[in-house]
Design a protein around this motif. Structure first.
Motif, PDB file in Angstrom:
ATOM      1  N   GLY A  72       0.774  -1.225   0.000  1.00  0.00           N
ATOM      2  CA  GLY A  72       0.000   0.000   0.000  1.00  0.00           C
ATOM      3  C   GLY A  72       0.806   1.275   0.000  1.00  0.00           C
ATOM      4  N   GLY A  73       2.097   1.185   0.303  1.00  0.00           N
ATOM      5  CA  GLY A  73       2.906   2.392   0.335  1.00  0.00           C
ATOM      6  C   GLY A  73       3.273   2.905  -1.041  1.00  0.00           C
ATOM      7  N   TYR A  74       2.964   2.130  -2.077  1.00  0.00           N
ATOM      8  CA  TYR A  74       3.338   2.498  -3.436  1.00  0.00           C
ATOM      9  C   TYR A  74       2.124   2.428  -4.351  1.00  0.00           C
ATOM     10  CZ  TYR A  74       7.903   1.341  -1.458  1.00  0.00           C
ATOM     11  OH  TYR A  74       9.007   1.281  -0.654  1.00  0.00           O
ATOM     12  N   ALA A  75       2.043   3.335  -5.325  1.00  0.00           N
ATOM     13  CA  ALA A  75       0.940   3.320  -6.279  1.00  0.00           C
ATOM     14  C   ALA A  75       0.991   2.045  -7.115  1.00  0.00           C
ATOM     15  CB  ALA A  75       1.024   4.547  -7.184  1.00  0.00           C
ATOM     16  N   GLY A  76      -0.177   1.503  -7.405  1.00  0.00           N
ATOM     17  CA  GLY A  76      -0.249   0.343  -8.284  1.00  0.00           C
ATOM     18  C   GLY A  76      -0.157  -0.997  -7.593  1.00  0.00           C
ATOM     19  N   GLY A  77      -0.273  -1.028  -6.259  1.00  0.00           N
ATOM     20  CA  GLY A  77      -0.166  -2.308  -5.561  1.00  0.00           C
ATOM     21  C   GLY A  77      -1.199  -3.321  -6.020  1.00  0.00           C
ATOM     22  N   GLY A  78      -2.419  -2.867  -6.237  1.00  0.00           N
ATOM     23  CA  GLY A  78      -3.464  -3.770  -6.706  1.00  0.00           C
ATOM     24  C   GLY A  78      -3.177  -4.295  -8.096  1.00  0.00           C
ATOM     25  N   ILE A  79      -2.571  -3.463  -8.944  1.00  0.00           N
ATOM     26  CA  ILE A  79      -2.206  -3.901 -10.291  1.00  0.00           C
ATOM     27  C   ILE A  79      -1.117  -4.968 -10.217  1.00  0.00           C
ATOM     28  CG2 ILE A  79      -1.181  -3.160 -12.478  1.00  0.00           C
ATOM     29  CD1 ILE A  79      -2.504  -0.428 -11.996  1.00  0.00           C
ATOM     30  N   ALA A  80      -0.138  -4.760  -9.330  1.00  0.00           N
ATOM     31  CA  ALA A  80       0.912  -5.768  -9.158  1.00  0.00           C
ATOM     32  C   ALA A  80       0.313  -7.091  -8.698  1.00  0.00           C
ATOM     33  CB  ALA A  80       1.946  -5.273  -8.147  1.00  0.00           C
ATOM     34  N   ALA A  81      -0.609  -7.034  -7.725  1.00  0.00           N
ATOM     35  CA  ALA A  81      -1.244  -8.250  -7.220  1.00  0.00           C
ATOM     36  C   ALA A  81      -2.010  -8.963  -8.326  1.00  0.00           C
ATOM     37  CB  ALA A  81      -2.180  -7.902  -6.064  1.00  0.00           C
ATOM     38  N   GLU A  82      -2.787  -8.204  -9.094  1.00  0.00           N
ATOM     39  CA  GLU A  82      -3.577  -8.815 -10.169  1.00  0.00           C
ATOM     40  C   GLU A  82      -2.681  -9.393 -11.257  1.00  0.00           C
ATOM     41  OE1 GLU A  82      -7.684  -7.967 -12.537  1.00  0.00           O
ATOM     42  OE2 GLU A  82      -7.152  -6.949 -10.691  1.00  0.00           O
ATOM     43  N   THR A  83      -1.569  -8.724 -11.539  1.00  0.00           N
ATOM     44  CA  THR A  83      -0.651  -9.210 -12.565  1.00  0.00           C
ATOM     45  C   THR A  83      -0.054 -10.553 -12.175  1.00  0.00           C
ATOM     46  OG1 THR A  83      -0.110  -6.939 -13.228  1.00  0.00           O
ATOM     47  CG2 THR A  83       1.456  -8.665 -13.843  1.00  0.00           C
TER      48      THR A  83
END
Length: 263
Positions: free
Chosen positions: A50-61
């Motif tokens: 959560g400290g960085y933008a795009g965490g959800g995108i990384a998880a989904e990838t």
């Protein structure tokens, strides 16, 4: 071998969710899923940092790469490691495409269930637990700053829960660090056993013994998942909460039982 499966990804009190889960070939985002599945089967949980933008995108990838890999090809640790490395490369590719996501990363915790063994893999502080109907065992050791301090004898496990560094992880997918760890048990999931995969938004807000009691109550995995997530939210979790249960029906133990040992 048939397993009963259920998962819920809950946003909790946060304005967005970086948690994702993979179950029955579906990537879940603030969703509930339940059903049955036959081995070989993969289940996994990711918590975008959560400290960085795009965490959800990384998880989904990461989960997207794993979902496209037939579970039978992940039966060997080397093949599983290759799939996880492909997931890392996919995250790196998205980071290059979108500069504002240049530091995105994610934890991962998952299992590959086979007829004769179980593979457990993880990076970060998402966890895998095993409940055998009586006792609860944590199958992963967090890659985190506070766990390193606990291992060194500098603080207690209880102190770790209250430490201001409790959210600092030392391994993930998306940063320059060692790859996820992979363990192999040469014992399959046995009748009456349940594997619980979760993000830190679940385990961080209550003692293990409390959710062991919930796992011991009667009910389907779907009912238990709902109870566990709601319990965590009522207990004051300030994070997204993801819980995934993989259970083998039954309660009878074989006359001769091999010990559950992770290599």
């Amino acid at each position: 071998m048939e397993l009963q499966l259920a998962c819920r990804v809950a946003q909790g009190p946060r304005s967005s969710s970086d948690d994702r889960a993979l179950l029955l070939g579906r990537i879940l985002d603030r969703e509930f899923c339940s059903g049955q599945g036959d081995t070989p089967l993969i289940a996994a949980v990711c918590d975008g940092c959560g400290g960085y933008a795009g965490g959800g995108i990384a998880a989904e990838t990461v989960l997207s790469v794993l979902s496209r890999t037939p579970p039978e090809t992940l039966a060997e640790p080397g093949k599983l490691a290759e799939a996880l490395d492909a997931a890392r490369r996919a995250v790196d590719g998205k980071k290059r495409e979108t500069p504002r996501f240049s530091q995105m990363c994610t934890t991962v915790a998952g299992c590959v269930f086979l007829e004769d063994r179980t593979l457990v893999f993880h990076a970060g502080d998402s966890r895998v637990y095993r409940y055998d109907g009586t006792s609860l065992a944590q199958m992963t050791v967090d890659h985190s700053a506070v766990q390193s301090m606990v291992d060194a004898g500098r603080i207690s496990a209880e102190d770790a829960r209250r430490s201001p560094q409790r959210n600092v992880i030392t391994r993930c997918i998306g940063m320059d660090c060692p790859p996820p760890e992979i363990y192999v048990s040469h014992s399959p999931i046995l009748p009456g056993e349940t594997f619980l995969l979760c993000s830190d938004g679940f385990w961080d807000c209550m003692p293990d013994g409390e959710f062991k009691e919930l796992l011991g109550q009667s009910g389907s995995p779907a009912q238990q998942v709902e109870q566990l997530v709601e319990y965590a939210l009522r207990a004051g979790s300030d994070d997204n909460v993801t819980v995934c249960l993989c259970a083998r029906p039954g309660g009878a133990r074989p006359a001769v039982e091999a010990p559950f040992v992770l290599d």
